[in-house]
Scaffold this motif. Structure first.
Motif, PDB file in Angstrom:
ATOM      1  N   PRO A 240     -26.810  -3.023 -36.591  1.00 41.63           N
ATOM      2  CA  PRO A 240     -27.875  -2.027 -36.724  1.00 41.63           C
ATOM      3  C   PRO A 240     -29.267  -2.631 -36.577  1.00 41.63           C
ATOM      4  CG  PRO A 240     -27.124  -2.708 -38.879  1.00 41.63           C
ATOM      5  CD  PRO A 240     -26.237  -3.415 -37.882  1.00 41.63           C
ATOM      6  N   ASN A 241     -30.258  -1.749 -36.535  1.00 45.69           N
ATOM      7  CA  ASN A 241     -31.646  -2.169 -36.495  1.00 45.69           C
ATOM      8  C   ASN A 241     -32.042  -2.700 -37.874  1.00 45.69           C
ATOM      9  OD1 ASN A 241     -34.515  -2.242 -36.354  1.00 45.69           O
ATOM     10  ND2 ASN A 241     -34.475  -0.736 -34.724  1.00 45.69           N
ATOM     11  N   ARG A 242     -32.556  -3.919 -37.950  1.00 44.39           N
ATOM     12  CA  ARG A 242     -32.859  -4.545 -39.228  1.00 44.39           C
ATOM     13  C   ARG A 242     -34.329  -4.455 -39.616  1.00 44.39           C
ATOM     14  NH1 ARG A 242     -28.420  -4.139 -41.876  1.00 44.39           N
ATOM     15  NH2 ARG A 242     -26.718  -5.447 -41.150  1.00 44.39           N
ATOM     16  N   LEU A 243     -35.080  -3.538 -39.035  1.00 38.92           N
ATOM     17  CA  LEU A 243     -36.469  -3.387 -39.417  1.00 38.92           C
ATOM     18  C   LEU A 243     -36.581  -3.006 -40.884  1.00 38.92           C
ATOM     19  CD1 LEU A 243     -37.798  -1.453 -36.320  1.00 38.92           C
ATOM     20  CD2 LEU A 243     -38.253  -3.813 -36.916  1.00 38.92           C
TER      21      LEU A 243
ATOM     22  N   TYR B 103     -29.633   4.134 -30.535  1.00 36.14           N
ATOM     23  CA  TYR B 103     -30.694   5.095 -30.832  1.00 36.14           C
ATOM     24  C   TYR B 103     -30.746   5.321 -32.334  1.00 36.14           C
ATOM     25  CZ  TYR B 103     -32.682   9.753 -31.635  1.00 36.14           C
ATOM     26  OH  TYR B 103     -33.415  10.807 -32.121  1.00 36.14           O
ATOM     27  N   THR B 104     -31.943   5.294 -32.909  1.00 39.23           N
ATOM     28  CA  THR B 104     -32.121   5.562 -34.328  1.00 39.23           C
ATOM     29  C   THR B 104     -33.238   6.580 -34.516  1.00 39.23           C
ATOM     30  OG1 THR B 104     -31.457   3.303 -34.931  1.00 39.23           O
ATOM     31  CG2 THR B 104     -32.636   4.582 -36.599  1.00 39.23           C
TER      32      THR B 104
ATOM     33  N   ALA C  61     -38.507   7.974 -32.695  1.00 34.25           N
ATOM     34  CA  ALA C  61     -37.156   7.408 -32.644  1.00 34.25           C
ATOM     35  C   ALA C  61     -37.187   6.030 -31.996  1.00 34.25           C
ATOM     36  CB  ALA C  61     -36.238   8.336 -31.861  1.00 34.25           C
ATOM     37  N   GLY C  62     -36.288   5.170 -32.424  1.00 32.41           N
ATOM     38  CA  GLY C  62     -36.232   3.814 -31.895  1.00 32.41           C
ATOM     39  C   GLY C  62     -35.045   3.602 -30.983  1.00 32.41           C
ATOM     40  N   TRP C  63     -35.242   2.776 -29.968  1.00 36.10           N
ATOM     41  CA  TRP C  63     -34.177   2.374 -29.047  1.00 36.10           C
ATOM     42  C   TRP C  63     -34.033   0.860 -29.113  1.00 36.10           C
ATOM     43  CZ3 TRP C  63     -31.220   5.858 -26.382  1.00 36.10           C
ATOM     44  CH2 TRP C  63     -31.686   7.175 -26.353  1.00 36.10           C
ATOM     45  N   GLN C  64     -32.799   0.392 -29.138  1.00 39.83           N
ATOM     46  CA  GLN C  64     -32.547  -1.031 -29.281  1.00 39.83           C
ATOM     47  C   GLN C  64     -31.415  -1.451 -28.346  1.00 39.83           C
ATOM     48  OE1 GLN C  64     -31.300  -2.264 -33.217  1.00 39.83           O
ATOM     49  NE2 GLN C  64     -32.675  -4.006 -33.178  1.00 39.83           N
ATOM     50  N   GLN C  65     -31.565  -2.623 -27.740  1.00 37.12           N
ATOM     51  CA  GLN C  65     -30.515  -3.163 -26.877  1.00 37.12           C
ATOM     52  C   GLN C  65     -29.786  -4.290 -27.598  1.00 37.12           C
ATOM     53  OE1 GLN C  65     -32.022  -5.485 -23.516  1.00 37.12           O
ATOM     54  NE2 GLN C  65     -34.099  -5.358 -24.382  1.00 37.12           N
ATOM     55  N   HIS C  66     -28.469  -4.358 -27.388  1.00 42.64           N
ATOM     56  CA  HIS C  66     -27.622  -5.368 -28.021  1.00 42.64           C
ATOM     57  C   HIS C  66     -26.815  -6.078 -26.936  1.00 42.64           C
ATOM     58  CE1 HIS C  66     -28.163  -3.204 -31.933  1.00 42.64           C
ATOM     59  NE2 HIS C  66     -28.179  -2.145 -31.129  1.00 42.64           N
ATOM     60  N   TRP C  67     -26.770  -7.407 -27.012  1.00 39.53           N
ATOM     61  CA  TRP C  67     -25.973  -8.216 -26.091  1.00 39.53           C
ATOM     62  C   TRP C  67     -25.004  -9.043 -26.932  1.00 39.53           C
ATOM     63  CZ3 TRP C  67     -27.223  -8.460 -20.651  1.00 39.53           C
ATOM     64  CH2 TRP C  67     -28.323  -7.669 -20.305  1.00 39.53           C
ATOM     65  N   THR C  68     -23.703  -8.822 -26.714  1.00 33.34           N
ATOM     66  CA  THR C  68     -22.686  -9.471 -27.533  1.00 33.34           C
ATOM     67  C   THR C  68     -21.745 -10.285 -26.658  1.00 33.34           C
ATOM     68  OG1 THR C  68     -22.779  -7.661 -29.134  1.00 33.34           O
ATOM     69  CG2 THR C  68     -20.861  -9.108 -29.220  1.00 33.34           C
TER      70      THR C  68
ATOM     71  N   GLU D  84     -35.842  -4.616 -29.096  1.00 29.83           N
ATOM     72  CA  GLU D  84     -36.258  -3.271 -28.751  1.00 29.83           C
ATOM     73  C   GLU D  84     -35.950  -2.984 -27.277  1.00 29.83           C
ATOM     74  OE1 GLU D  84     -38.411  -5.697 -29.349  1.00 29.83           O
ATOM     75  OE2 GLU D  84     -39.947  -5.720 -27.812  1.00 29.83           O
ATOM     76  N   ALA D  85     -35.733  -1.698 -26.981  1.00 28.71           N
ATOM     77  CA  ALA D  85     -35.390  -1.310 -25.608  1.00 28.71           C
ATOM     78  C   ALA D  85     -36.306  -0.174 -25.159  1.00 28.71           C
ATOM     79  CB  ALA D  85     -33.926  -0.872 -25.529  1.00 28.71           C
ATOM     80  N   GLY D  86     -37.434  -0.506 -24.578  1.00 30.85           N
ATOM     81  CA  GLY D  86     -38.343   0.512 -24.070  1.00 30.85           C
ATOM     82  C   GLY D  86     -39.204   1.106 -25.160  1.00 30.85           C
ATOM     83  N   THR D  87     -38.733   2.170 -25.808  1.00 29.78           N
ATOM     84  CA  THR D  87     -39.434   2.704 -26.966  1.00 29.78           C
ATOM     85  C   THR D  87     -38.768   2.152 -28.212  1.00 29.78           C
ATOM     86  OG1 THR D  87     -37.990   4.636 -27.026  1.00 29.78           O
ATOM     87  CG2 THR D  87     -40.029   4.833 -25.776  1.00 29.78           C
TER      88      THR D  87
END
Length: 312
Positions: free
Chosen positions: A17-20, A254-255, A269-276, A292-295
């Motif tokens: 998840p987003n850790r902000l 998306y959050t 709303a926040g967008w985040q990219q994850h690479w695993t 972050e991913a864009g917005t």
């Protein structure tokens, strides 16, 4: 049937998840119900020129680094599983600011306001109309809110899904962003499908916040529920070879935001990219990074490593 359930359960991991800091006190994503230990390192910063709302009512400062240990303990209950998630976070000014600065400079990327902020500073602060909602300036270790989840998997590793619900208990503190001070809830579902060496995955959730009537967070929120979702595509490793056994999953998360402060970084709303990354030689391990991913809700970058016990 039991074998099918076990395979379907661990067929696809939930993205990190987003850790902000603004969202750390909210419910964790619906887990898979597998015992796992994860270590995450997050660097986060809100650029100084965006700290005040246009109407002058809100002031926010977010600058710090966190190391978080997340422990999932899962038990079987027939065809379902119960999962207990415990999080312990160490917060400080950190040591990553200069490394991030150098990285941006190396590739001639904008610093995003880092040139205007002191390096290795710890300040988590949010206030509205002069009333402090939360504040943290001293390094320390915090026990975050505790999540108890029920998960019901179905299908197989190639095509299946899971659904479930969770309750988050207020073991953290709202005043330092280690919790939100209430008992929260979440319902969600996930599904996946394999196509040869590719696999697609999706997960959607509804988060419901049980804020106390006198919670300071009510001063900066206009609702107590929001949505989250993830979508991903993965290339699956096959065989023991160094390259052939390597797998890569790319996810976009998306959050939604319940905040209404006048600050775009909190409200939208926040967008985040994850690479695993995974490898067939290390079936219990996975390694990843997210950004972050864009917005986005506020700039952050997280690196993590996770080890799975039992089911793989």
């Amino acid at each position: 049937m039991i074998a099918m359930v076990a395979v379907g359960l661990v067929a696809q991991e939930t993205p990190r998840p987003n850790r902000l800091a603004w969202f750390e006190g909210f419910p964790e994503p619906l887990p898979e119900g597998v015992t796992e230990l994860a270590l995450e390192a997050t660097s986060q910063m809100l650029r100084p020129d965006l700290e005040h709302s246009a109407d002058g009512r809100t002031w926010a400062r977010l600058d710090g680094e966190e190391w978080q240990l997340t422990w999932d303990w899962a038990v079987k209950a027939g065809s379902s599983r119960f999962n207990l998630r415990t999080r312990v976070a160490s917060r400080s000014g950190g040591i990553a600011d200069q490394a991030i600065w150098n990285w941006h400079q190396l590739f001639n990327m904008p610093q995003g306001g880092r040139e205007d902020a002191p390096k290795n500073r710890l300040v988590y602060h949010l206030e509205r109309d002069g009333h402090v909602i939360g504040d943290l300036t001293r390094p320390g270790v915090a026990l975050m809110d505790l999540d108890v989840a029920w998960v019901r998997p179905f299908g197989t590793a190639d095509a299946g899904g899971r659904l479930g619900a969770s309750i988050q208990l207020p073991t953290g503190r709202q005043s330092d962003f280690s919790g939100d001070g209430g008992t929260d809830g979440l319902v969600g579902a996930a599904g996946w499908k394999r196509y040869g060496r590719f696999k697609v995955f999706g997960q959607a959730e509804r988060v419901m916040l049980g804020l106390p009537r006198n919670s300071p967070l009510r001063e900066v929120m206009d609702r107590t529920s929001f949505n989250r979702a993830w979508g991903s595509v993965a290339w699956l490793g096959q065989g023991p070879g160094l390259l052939g056994g390597l797998g890569l999953e790319i996810s976009v998360g998306y959050t939604g935001s319940p905040y209404r402060t006048g600050l775009a970084r909190l409200d939208r709303a926040g967008w985040q990219q994850h690479w695993t990354l995974r490898h067939t030689r290390l079936p219990r391990w996975r390694f990843g990074v997210s950004e972050e991913a864009g917005t986005f809700t506020a700039p952050d970058i997280t690196a993590y490593v996770a080890y799975r016990f039992g089911d793989r």
